[in-house]
Design an enzyme around this catalytic site. Structure first.
Site, short mmCIF file in Angstrom:
data_model
loop_
_atom_site.label_atom_id
_atom_site.label_comp_id
_atom_site.label_asym_id
_atom_site.label_seq_id
_atom_site.Cartn_x
_atom_site.Cartn_y
_atom_site.Cartn_z
CG HIS A 306 -2.07 0.91 1.10
ND1 HIS A 306 -2.01 2.25 1.37
CD2 HIS A 306 -3.34 0.67 0.67
CE1 HIS A 306 -3.19 2.78 1.12
NE2 HIS A 306 -4.01 1.85 0.69
CG ASP A 363 -8.58 -4.42 -2.50
OD1 ASP A 363 -9.76 -4.28 -2.18
OD2 ASP A 363 -7.90 -3.53 -3.02
N1 CMC Z 1 4.08 -7.48 -4.79
C1 CMC Z 1 5.42 -7.44 -4.99
N2 CMC Z 1 6.17 -6.34 -4.88
C2 CMC Z 1 5.55 -5.20 -4.55
C3 CMC Z 1 4.16 -5.15 -4.32
C4 CMC Z 1 3.42 -6.34 -4.45
N3 CMC Z 1 2.11 -6.37 -4.26
N4 CMC Z 1 3.79 -3.89 -4.01
C5 CMC Z 1 4.91 -3.16 -4.05
N5 CMC Z 1 5.98 -3.95 -4.37
C6 CMC Z 1 7.39 -3.54 -4.46
C7 CMC Z 1 7.63 -2.80 -5.76
O1 CMC Z 1 8.09 -3.67 -6.77
C8 CMC Z 1 8.71 -1.80 -5.34
O2 CMC Z 1 9.93 -2.49 -5.32
P1 CMC Z 1 11.29 -1.69 -5.70
O3 CMC Z 1 11.43 -0.60 -4.69
O4 CMC Z 1 12.35 -2.74 -5.60
O5 CMC Z 1 11.11 -1.15 -7.08
C9 CMC Z 1 8.35 -1.46 -3.90
O6 CMC Z 1 7.62 -2.59 -3.41
C10 CMC Z 1 7.49 -0.20 -3.77
O7 CMC Z 1 6.41 -0.32 -4.67
P2 CMC Z 1 5.73 0.92 -5.42
O8 CMC Z 1 4.95 0.42 -6.57
O9 CMC Z 1 6.78 1.97 -5.69
O10 CMC Z 1 4.78 1.44 -4.27
P3 CMC Z 1 3.51 2.36 -4.46
O11 CMC Z 1 3.29 3.02 -3.16
O12 CMC Z 1 3.65 3.22 -5.66
O13 CMC Z 1 2.35 1.28 -4.79
C11 CMC Z 1 0.55 -0.22 -4.59
C12 CMC Z 1 1.39 0.87 -3.90
C13 CMC Z 1 -0.69 -0.53 -3.77
C14 CMC Z 1 0.08 0.29 -5.99
C15 CMC Z 1 1.42 -1.50 -4.77
O14 CMC Z 1 1.80 -1.98 -3.49
C16 CMC Z 1 0.70 -2.60 -5.57
O15 CMC Z 1 0.74 -2.58 -6.80
N6 CMC Z 1 0.02 -3.56 -4.86
C17 CMC Z 1 -0.77 -4.56 -5.53
C18 CMC Z 1 -2.11 -3.98 -5.92
C19 CMC Z 1 -3.03 -3.79 -4.74
O16 CMC Z 1 -3.19 -4.67 -3.90
N7 CMC Z 1 -3.67 -2.62 -4.70
C20 CMC Z 1 -4.69 -2.31 -3.68
C21 CMC Z 1 -4.29 -1.21 -2.76
S1 CMC Z 1 -5.37 -1.13 -1.32
C22 CMC Z 1 -6.90 -0.71 -1.98
C23 CMC Z 1 -6.98 0.69 -2.42
O17 CMC Z 1 -6.64 1.61 -1.64
O18 CMC Z 1 -7.43 0.91 -3.55
#
Ligand code: CMC
Length: 428
Positions: A306, A363
């Site tokens: 998240h 989720d």
């Molecule tokens: N599985 C594997 N690696 C992950 C995941 C995951 N679910 N989420 C983040 N990472 C890694 C990502 O690869 C990155 O690694 P690095 O620093 O080595 O490049 C690091 O963690 C940070 O990720 P980010 O994408 O820069 O973080 P963000 O804050 O931009 O993204 C997120 C947050 C929710 C989009 C992301 O965690 C994700 O894609 N999760 C899966 C989708 C999901 O479950 N979304 C629902 C969110 S809760 C409901 C809502 O509020 O809508």
């Protein structure tokens, strides 16, 4: 305001920016005069360090895993209140007393029907249309039906539009489902609760009496509570941005629905259950964990991680408990729940997930419950939209009533071509 200031120096220019203090949470550097005084913008794609507005509705402490609505912890609201109470709280600022709740519920109940002409929209869609596509269209179309509540400068019209949106979303969502399965639309029954009525409109058929199962009604209501608002998330910020131009509330909600649909946001509940089903059995979990860690594989563990929570999402805790309640009430057991539990345990013991502070989010478990209740995966994000409408209208109202409100107009770091002269076709 604090007595602190932040100092920025750029070349020979120096600026002192006031530091603002919220009730709780990090201080905020007020950079509104920065551009005027230095000629430079700040750069923050994805708003990772930027507060886009002042708000009194929801507070999240992502490090501690805390979520408060108007100061009340989400766990307490999920345990003790109803979705209607939470809707009142978010919209009006306080938990309602008995009379206020009865009045609020009555008002919402009186708006549950949609204009009959609106039903015609559905038949324009293919039967296999994704219900979120239908929601974007039909909710946007509400602005063509309720002209008497689109004057955003009138607080009373804003409130009527808000009540209408909260009341009509279950009807519109249930109709999207009914259309996809080829069953007749079921009109609302105002003797039922908000959530009981939604279940009946979704799963009832005119040929039979529909009996609401109290444990399912309670679980569904709790799921709505858990999704009701979440501070300045992507879809809420979209609603605020759309609304900042003066667009009518129905159009703004359609914008919010469009944003929510994406798999990184509301679409993750659908993606999470699909992923759990694809994993299928515990033996395959390590393979998927390895893929999630592989930099060359775009796969991510859906329902994990998240932007704000760097700890267990407090909503996931309630969700996990609710799975057991629903299974018990419906006397079902889905092996996918065991996969989810074991996947969570393995990921939480893995250095990659620990170091990056990736925990289950709201989720991760919601799909398991919704599937047990009988919803197809394509409806999951629709249910999220239904519940989040409360947050969207509360945040939209707050923004419109804010005297400091301005049209949202971010700037950019331009890296394209500098000015050049037009090249005639025969010289290119
Ligand atoms: N599985 C594997 N690696 C992950 C995941 C995951 N679910 N989420 C983040 N990472 C890694 C990502 O690869 C990155 O690694 P690095 O620093 O080595 O490049 C690091 O963690 C940070 O990720 P980010 O994408 O820069 O973080 P963000 O804050 O931009 O993204 C997120 C947050 C929710 C989009 C992301 O965690 C994700 O894609 N999760 C899966 C989708 C999901 O479950 N979304 C629902 C969110 S809760 C409901 C809502 O509020 O809508």
């Amino acid at each position: 305001m604090t007595d602190q200031t932040a100092k920025f120096t750029l070349g020979d220019k120096s600026v002192e920016s006031p530091v603002l203090k919220g009730t709780v949470g990090p201080d905020v550097i007020d950079i509104r005069k920065l551009y005027g005084q230095t000629g430079a913008f700040t750069f923050d794609p994805g708003f990772t360090s930027t507060a886009s507005c002042e708000s009194q509705i929801t507070y999240i402490d992502g490090d501690e895993g805390v979520l408060l609505h108007r100061g009340y912890p989400i766990g307490e609201l999920a345990e003790h209140s109803s979705f209607m109470e939470v809707a009142h709280l978010l919209l009006n600022g306080e938990l309602p007393n008995g009379d206020e709740l009865a009045k609020f519920e009555n008002t919402i109940t009186r708006h549950t029907m949609v204009h009959e002409q609106l039903t015609k929209f559905y038949s324009g869609f293919r039967r296999d249309a994704h219900p979120m596509a239908i929601m974007c269209g039909v909710v946007g179309a509400l602005s063509a039906f309720y002209h008497d509540s689109t004057d955003i400068s009138d607080p009373q019209q804003r409130m009527i539009a808000s009540h209408r949106l909260i009341a009509k979303m279950p009807t519109i969502a249930a109709m999207a489902y009914k259309y996809s399965v080829g069953q007749p639309f079921v009109y609302p029954d105002n003797n039922l609760s908000y959530t009981g009525n939604f279940l009946r409109m979704t799963f009832g058929v005119p040929a039979e009496e529909y009996e609401v199962i109290p444990a399912v009604e309670r679980a569904m209501d709790r799921i709505f509570i858990l999704h009701a608002d979440h501070e300045q998330n992507a879809s809420t910020s979209t609603v605020r941005l759309a609304g900042s131009s003066g667009a009518n509330p129905f159009a703004c909600m359609a914008a919010g629905i469009a944003c929510l649909w994406g798999p990184a946001h509301g679409g993750a509940n659908e993606a999470a259950l699909n992923m759990l089903r694809e994993i299928g059995r515990p033996e395959r979990i390590p393979e998927f964990i390895a893929r999630a860690k592989d930099k060359n594989d775009p796969f991510r563990l859906m329902g994990f991680g998240h932007r704000v929570y760097k700890n267990y999402d407090p909503r996931a805790t309630v969700m996990q408990k609710t799975v057991r309640e629903v299974f018990e009430a419906l006397k079902v057991n889905d092996p996918v729940f065991d996969v989810a539990l074991q996947l969570e345990e393995m990921a939480l013991n893995d250095d990659y997930f620990r170091e990056k502070k990736l925990f289950p989010n709201v989720d991760f478990y919601s799909g398991v419950i919704l599937s047990a209740i009988g919803f197809p995966t394509t409806m999951f994000t629709v249910l999220f939209a239904l519940a989040r409408t409360v947050g969207w209208v509360a945040q939209w109202n707050e923004m419109i009533s804010d005297p400091a409100q301005k049209i949202g107009r971010p700037r950019q770091l331009y890296t394209g071509a500098p000015q050049r002269s037009y090249v005639p076709m025969d010289q290119r």
